[in-house]
Design an enzyme around this catalytic site. Structure first.
Site, PDB file in Angstrom:
ATOM      1  N   TYR A   1      90.303  59.174 116.900  1.00 16.09           N
ATOM      2  CA  TYR A   1      91.293  58.408 116.137  1.00 16.09           C
ATOM      3  C   TYR A   1      91.299  56.955 116.594  1.00 16.09           C
ATOM      4  O   TYR A   1      91.025  56.650 117.757  1.00 16.09           O
ATOM      5  CB  TYR A   1      92.699  58.984 116.331  1.00 16.09           C
ATOM      6  CG  TYR A   1      93.005  60.188 115.478  1.00 16.09           C
ATOM      7  CD1 TYR A   1      93.567  60.041 114.214  1.00 16.09           C
ATOM      8  CD2 TYR A   1      92.743  61.478 115.939  1.00 16.09           C
ATOM      9  CE1 TYR A   1      93.860  61.149 113.424  1.00 16.09           C
ATOM     10  CE2 TYR A   1      93.032  62.597 115.158  1.00 16.09           C
ATOM     11  CZ  TYR A   1      93.593  62.416 113.905  1.00 16.09           C
ATOM     12  OH  TYR A   1      93.880  63.511 113.131  1.00 16.09           O
TER      13      TYR A   1
ATOM     14  N   ASP B   1      99.040  62.887 108.437  1.00 16.41           N
ATOM     15  CA  ASP B   1     100.351  62.714 107.819  1.00 16.41           C
ATOM     16  C   ASP B   1     100.288  61.746 106.645  1.00 16.41           C
ATOM     17  O   ASP B   1      99.293  61.035 106.444  1.00 16.41           O
ATOM     18  CB  ASP B   1     101.347  62.170 108.848  1.00 16.41           C
ATOM     19  CG  ASP B   1     101.641  63.154 109.960  1.00 16.41           C
ATOM     20  OD1 ASP B   1     101.569  64.367 109.712  1.00 16.41           O
ATOM     21  OD2 ASP B   1     101.948  62.698 111.089  1.00 16.41           O
TER      22      ASP B   1
END
Length: 270
Positions: A110, A52
């Site tokens: 992540y 994002d």
């Protein structure tokens, strides 16, 4: 026709996201423009992970089909010479024709970084989310163990999803460290794939645990979809795509190349 894979890092602050969009700069757009400038080819870059706006990457992977005769070392140097300062190419390697950066991946990793100091560090403001209340990291680490394994992670996702919402989480942990004397909380999660906003919703809910607002049972209720109100979306700028992993035979060529161009240490840190 060659198929070239690239390992990429970027500061996501000034991008609208990794994928092509019409409302601003994208990582994919910058990569494709740089590729055309270097090779004269207009090619579509396939990215392993969609990030994002504001999300960073240390180990994004892309692949591109090309007729260029440039050596791999020239590709690395040439792209880094024309890319904007907030994107860098860490490595390049030849992959089979059927290799697909997204669909060939077997593991994605992540990391979320939280600035947990008494006051926020100006140096970290674009790269760590600030939480003023001292977090109980041990409680957060106990809670996050619940996500390891195969689960339906739909309660942690946002928006419509493509296909199944079941994912396999291989590892998850919360740890502490310091940068320039500033206490940081690191949340690391590895899975075969992730849903939209899955990591950020997970982190936001874990922060509730660390602040003592919900306990381990409350966290479990969020995972089960029974307490959606306790779920919180963490800010984008603390999140990093650290690595994308492929089947072992697909990394052998990468290991050879990385050693050849002298960036072995960089790649090993991913």
């Amino acid at each position: 026709m060659r198929n070239i894979a690239l390992r990429i890092e970027y500061d996501g602050t000034d991008f609208v996201g990794s994928q092509w969009q019409t409302n601003g700069r994208s990582v994919q757009g910058a990569l494709e423009a740089a590729w055309q400038q270097l090779t004269g080819e207009r090619r579509r870059m396939i990215l392993a992970g969609r990030t994002d706006a504001g999300v960073h990457a240390r180990g994004q992977v892309a692949n591109v089909s090309t007729n260029t005769r440039h050596s791999l070392a020239t590709i690395i140097r040439g792209l880094n010479g024309v890319l904007p300062e907030d994107i860098g190419i860490l490595a390049a390697w030849e992959v089979p024709e059927e290799f697909h950066a997204r669909y060939s991946a077997v593991r994605r990793e992540y990391r979320y970084v939280i600035d947990n100091g008494r006051t926020p560090s100006p140096l970290l403001r674009r790269h760590a989310a600030y939480v003023p209340r001292r977090l109980d990291v041990a409680a957060m680490d106990r809670a996050i163990q619940q996500v390891i394994g195969t689960h339906d992670f739909a309660p942690l996702s946002d928006g419509p999803q493509e296909g199944s919402t079941v994912r396999i989480c291989y590892d998850a942990r919360c740890t502490c460290t310091e940068v320039w004397g500033q206490p940081l909380v690191l949340i690391d999660v590895a899975a075969n794939a992730f849903l939209r906003h899955m990591v950020r919703n997970l982190v936001g809910t874990l922060i509730q645990v660390g602040e003592g607002r919900i306990d381990a049972d409350g966290f479990a209720a969020v995972l089960a979809g029974a307490n959606r109100r306790a779920r919180v979306l963490a800010p984008a700028h603390g999140l990093y795509l650290m690595a994308v992993r492929y089947p072992e035979d697909g990394n052998a060529a990468a290991d050879t190349l990385v050693a050849a161009v002298g960036v072995t240490e960089t790649r090993m840190q991913l």
